[in-house]
Design a protein around this motif. Structure first.
Motif, short mmCIF file in Angstrom:
data_model
loop_
_atom_site.label_atom_id
_atom_site.label_comp_id
_atom_site.label_asym_id
_atom_site.label_seq_id
_atom_site.Cartn_x
_atom_site.Cartn_y
_atom_site.Cartn_z
N THR A 318 -13.62 -10.62 11.71
CA THR A 318 -14.48 -11.76 11.61
C THR A 318 -13.86 -12.72 10.50
OG1 THR A 318 -15.53 -10.49 9.65
CG2 THR A 318 -16.58 -10.22 11.53
N GLY A 319 -12.63 -12.16 10.10
CA GLY A 319 -11.82 -12.90 9.09
C GLY A 319 -11.92 -12.84 7.64
N THR A 320 -12.60 -11.53 7.15
CA THR A 320 -13.04 -11.46 5.77
C THR A 320 -11.82 -10.37 5.34
OG1 THR A 320 -14.59 -9.84 6.51
CG2 THR A 320 -15.42 -12.17 6.03
N PRO A 321 -11.71 -10.17 4.32
CA PRO A 321 -10.65 -9.25 3.68
C PRO A 321 -11.26 -7.97 3.83
CG PRO A 321 -10.68 -11.26 2.28
CD PRO A 321 -12.03 -11.42 3.15
N LYS A 322 -10.62 -6.90 4.00
CA LYS A 322 -11.00 -5.42 4.35
C LYS A 322 -9.92 -4.76 3.70
CE LYS A 322 -12.31 -2.11 7.63
NZ LYS A 322 -12.47 -1.69 9.14
N ILE A 323 -10.06 -3.66 2.86
CA ILE A 323 -9.33 -2.69 2.20
C ILE A 323 -8.62 -1.97 3.25
CG2 ILE A 323 -9.08 -0.65 0.77
CD1 ILE A 323 -11.11 -1.77 -1.03
N HIS A 324 -7.27 -2.15 3.21
CA HIS A 324 -6.38 -1.46 4.13
C HIS A 324 -5.65 -0.01 3.49
CE1 HIS A 324 -3.25 -0.79 6.87
NE2 HIS A 324 -2.13 -0.63 6.14
N ASP A 325 -5.70 -0.17 2.26
CA ASP A 325 -5.31 1.15 1.44
C ASP A 325 -5.35 1.00 -0.03
OD1 ASP A 325 -4.32 3.70 1.22
OD2 ASP A 325 -2.15 3.28 1.89
N VAL A 326 -5.51 2.25 -0.54
CA VAL A 326 -5.60 2.38 -2.19
C VAL A 326 -4.40 3.33 -2.60
CG1 VAL A 326 -7.04 2.82 -4.02
CG2 VAL A 326 -7.98 2.19 -1.91
N GLN A 327 -3.66 2.57 -3.22
CA GLN A 327 -2.16 3.39 -3.47
C GLN A 327 -1.82 3.30 -4.99
OE1 GLN A 327 0.17 0.49 -1.59
NE2 GLN A 327 -0.24 1.62 0.58
N GLY A 328 -1.12 4.29 -5.27
CA GLY A 328 -0.72 4.57 -6.60
C GLY A 328 1.07 5.13 -6.50
N ARG A 329 1.55 4.71 -7.60
CA ARG A 329 2.95 5.23 -7.46
C ARG A 329 3.43 5.50 -8.86
NH1 ARG A 329 6.87 2.68 -9.77
NH2 ARG A 329 5.51 0.79 -9.99
N ILE A 330 4.14 6.61 -9.06
CA ILE A 330 4.80 7.17 -10.33
C ILE A 330 6.35 7.57 -10.11
CG2 ILE A 330 4.83 8.73 -12.23
CD1 ILE A 330 1.65 8.30 -9.95
N ASP A 331 7.30 6.49 -11.06
CA ASP A 331 8.49 6.87 -10.81
C ASP A 331 8.90 7.16 -12.03
OD1 ASP A 331 10.27 5.76 -8.52
OD2 ASP A 331 8.55 4.52 -8.57
N TYR A 332 9.77 8.52 -12.00
CA TYR A 332 10.74 8.97 -13.22
C TYR A 332 12.08 8.51 -13.22
CZ TYR A 332 13.37 11.93 -16.61
OH TYR A 332 13.87 12.30 -17.35
N VAL A 333 12.48 7.78 -14.24
CA VAL A 333 13.72 7.19 -14.09
C VAL A 333 14.35 7.96 -15.33
CG1 VAL A 333 15.40 5.29 -14.67
CG2 VAL A 333 13.35 5.03 -13.33
N LEU A 420 -5.21 6.95 -1.47
CA LEU A 420 -6.61 7.45 -1.33
C LEU A 420 -7.28 7.21 -0.13
CD1 LEU A 420 -7.84 6.35 -4.98
CD2 LEU A 420 -6.68 8.42 -4.26
N SER A 421 -7.05 6.24 0.48
CA SER A 421 -7.54 6.09 1.88
C SER A 421 -7.21 7.06 2.99
CB SER A 421 -7.25 4.55 2.48
OG SER A 421 -5.87 4.62 2.42
N GLY A 422 -5.67 7.49 2.80
CA GLY A 422 -5.27 8.45 3.84
C GLY A 422 -5.24 9.94 3.15
N CYS A 423 -5.62 10.08 1.78
CA CYS A 423 -5.71 11.27 1.32
C CYS A 423 -4.43 11.88 1.42
CB CYS A 423 -6.85 12.25 1.67
SG CYS A 423 -8.45 11.34 1.57
N LEU A 424 -3.31 11.17 1.18
CA LEU A 424 -2.09 12.00 1.21
C LEU A 424 -1.08 11.83 -0.19
CD1 LEU A 424 -1.01 10.54 4.80
CD2 LEU A 424 -1.68 12.78 4.22
N GLU A 425 -0.32 12.45 -0.23
CA GLU A 425 0.97 12.17 -1.46
C GLU A 425 2.09 12.64 -0.79
OE1 GLU A 425 -0.12 13.10 -6.01
OE2 GLU A 425 0.41 15.21 -4.77
N ASP A 426 3.03 11.60 -1.43
CA ASP A 426 4.42 11.93 -0.73
C ASP A 426 5.33 11.69 -2.05
OD1 ASP A 426 6.39 12.28 1.06
OD2 ASP A 426 6.56 10.09 1.88
#
Length: 457
Positions: A318-333, A420-426
């Motif tokens: 319908t042309g309205t925005p829809k959530i594609h994913d909910v993501q988080g990232r942690i980097d250790y340097v 969170l949408s895919g319930c995955l961690e990589d």
């Protein structure tokens, strides 16, 4: 001894030292560290180069004694003199004594005179025991001695050895021993808004001895749904975020733990404060902020934990925005490892786009969306649950490295991505990223700070 004094070695230099100092014959061996100095308020020596003294060059090498060859002292002086760098003479204690012996005292009495006369700087000596633990001390120009409070090696495992311990890595994760160990450390939290306020809360309750809170912004009413410990009264008064969080830490832990710095991370004042930290938590939402944190990690040999969240969207039928994913990232340097730049967390293109946003919003609008929810202009996004998930993972990543408990090697977890949408961690290992030459590594107080002219004196 000052509680904040440090000797910091990269993981690579520490490994090279350990291999050389314990050749397997049970005798003491020698090496020399050439160190820059931190520009902060505390004495912090940063390993820049190691000179390995050949075993057969030492006229005396016994299980409990060693003589230093003058030729290598002169070599160290020649190396340190142009920039007045500090020299640390390192030798091994094969028997495991985590203290300086009378023989060490006598040796320093003669060698330090030569170093002080050769280079006008603070110099010192250090010991290493078979486990790799180190202890160090320095001598001032008047040859008065002072213990270094702690030796740090921020590698895939973050090692820190206080001089008043036995040389064992202190404490087990999630115990009161860990709390006691953390009381000796200083953490810098850059950005104390959504994720940063949650990180600050956790670090305060875990027992860090000192928290440097850096943010230039004030609390607004639209922030109240995601900044812990902020109130309507704070928003009405326009209080600096760092002051609100510092007050909260004081209620939890008492005074002198939180140190609010109401300044941008681009300010020299903020950079000088971070130079004293043992660990950096980067919780900013800007590309340029991450760039500065990346440069500080390299220049001051400080381990960096970077956290970010995003909610990408797509258009529905319908042309309205829809959530594609909910993501988080942690980097250790880890200093000496792949930087945030190497991992393309920020790029020249993204830095330019952000600069364009700040200077010409109209031109930027067609090129990139901004905010937590990409493609949606949302002034008060309700993302506290996502922020808490990411902030908790970030602090647990620190614990996993400072108090190792993983079944696999920490080098396998240089980057963590969750959806969170895919319930995955990589996870991605350090080997996943190509490492570029890092000319800022261990630069310390070299001006201009971080190699950036605007941060110069």
């Amino acid at each position: 001894m000052t509680a904040q004094s440090r000797l910091v070695l990269t993981e690579e230099i520490h490994a090279e030292l350990r291999e050389h100092l314990f050749p397997g014959d049970g005798k003491e061996a020698a090496a020399i560290l050439i160190c820059t100095r931190s520009p902060g308020s505390a004495l912090k020596l940063l390993s820049k180069k190691v000179i390995l003294v050949p075993h057969d060059e030492c006229k005396v090498r016994k299980p409990d004694a060693l003589t230093w060859p003058g030729e290598y002292l002169e070599l160290a002086i020649d190396e340190a003199l142009p920039q007045s760098l500090s020299i640390i003479l390192v030798h091994s204690h094969p028997g495991g004594l985590f203290d300086f012996s009378l023989a060490d005292d006598n040796s320093d009495e003669s060698t330090m005179v030569s170093l002080v006369q050769g280079v006008e700087a603070i110099h010192g000596s250090a010991i290493m025991i078979p486990s790799g633990a180190m202890r160090a001390r320095v001598y001032h120009p008047d040859l008065s001695g002072e213990d270094i409070a702690m030796v740090n090696v921020p590698g895939n495992n973050i090692c820190f050895w206080p001089c008043d311990m036995s040389g064992q890595q202190p404490g087990m994760a999630f115990t009161s021993e860990m709390t006691a160990s953390l009381s000796k450390l200083t953490a810098a939290v850059i950005g104390v808004s959504g994720t940063g306020s949650v990180v600050t809360e956790q670090l305060a309750r875990l027992g860090f001895g000192k928290l440097l809170l850096i943010d230039h912004d004030q609390v607004e009413e639209k922030n109240l749904n995601r900044i812990l410990n902020s109130t309507f009264a704070d928003a009405k008064a326009g209080r600096p975020k760092v002051e609100v969080l510092a007050d909260a830490v004081e209620r939890i832990r008492g005074t002198r733990i939180a140190h609010p710095i109401n300044a941008s991370v681009f300010d020299r004042q903020a950079v000088l404060a971070v130079a004293d930290a043992d660990v950096i938590f980067c919780c900013v939402d800007s590309q340029q902020g991450r760039l500065i944190c990346d440069l500080m990690s390299s220049s001051f040999l400080t381990p960096l934990f970077d956290v970010g969240v995003t909610i990408p969207t797509r258009l529905s039928r319908t042309g309205t925005p829809k959530i594609h994913d909910v993501q988080g990232r942690i980097d250790y340097v880890r200093p000496g490892g792949p930087t945030l730049s190497d991992r393309r967390i920020y790029t020249p293109e993204s830095l330019h786009a952000e600069q364009l946003l700040n200077s010409d919003p109209e031109a930027h609008r067609e090129r990139v969306a901004r905010g937590y929810i990409t493609g949606v202009q949302e002034e008060a996004p309700s993302v506290i649950t996502l922020n808490m998930r990411a902030a908790s993972a970030c602090v647990n990543e620190f614990i996993a490295r400072a108090f190792p408990f993983r079944e696999e090697d920490n080098s396998d977890y240089a980057q963590t991505l969750f959806t969170l949408s895919g319930c995955l961690e990589d996870f991605a290992s350090e080997a996943s990223f190509a490492k570029s030459p890092n000319i800022l590594l261990g630069n310390g107080d070299h001006e201009p700070l971080l190699g950036l002219p605007p941060l110069g004196v």
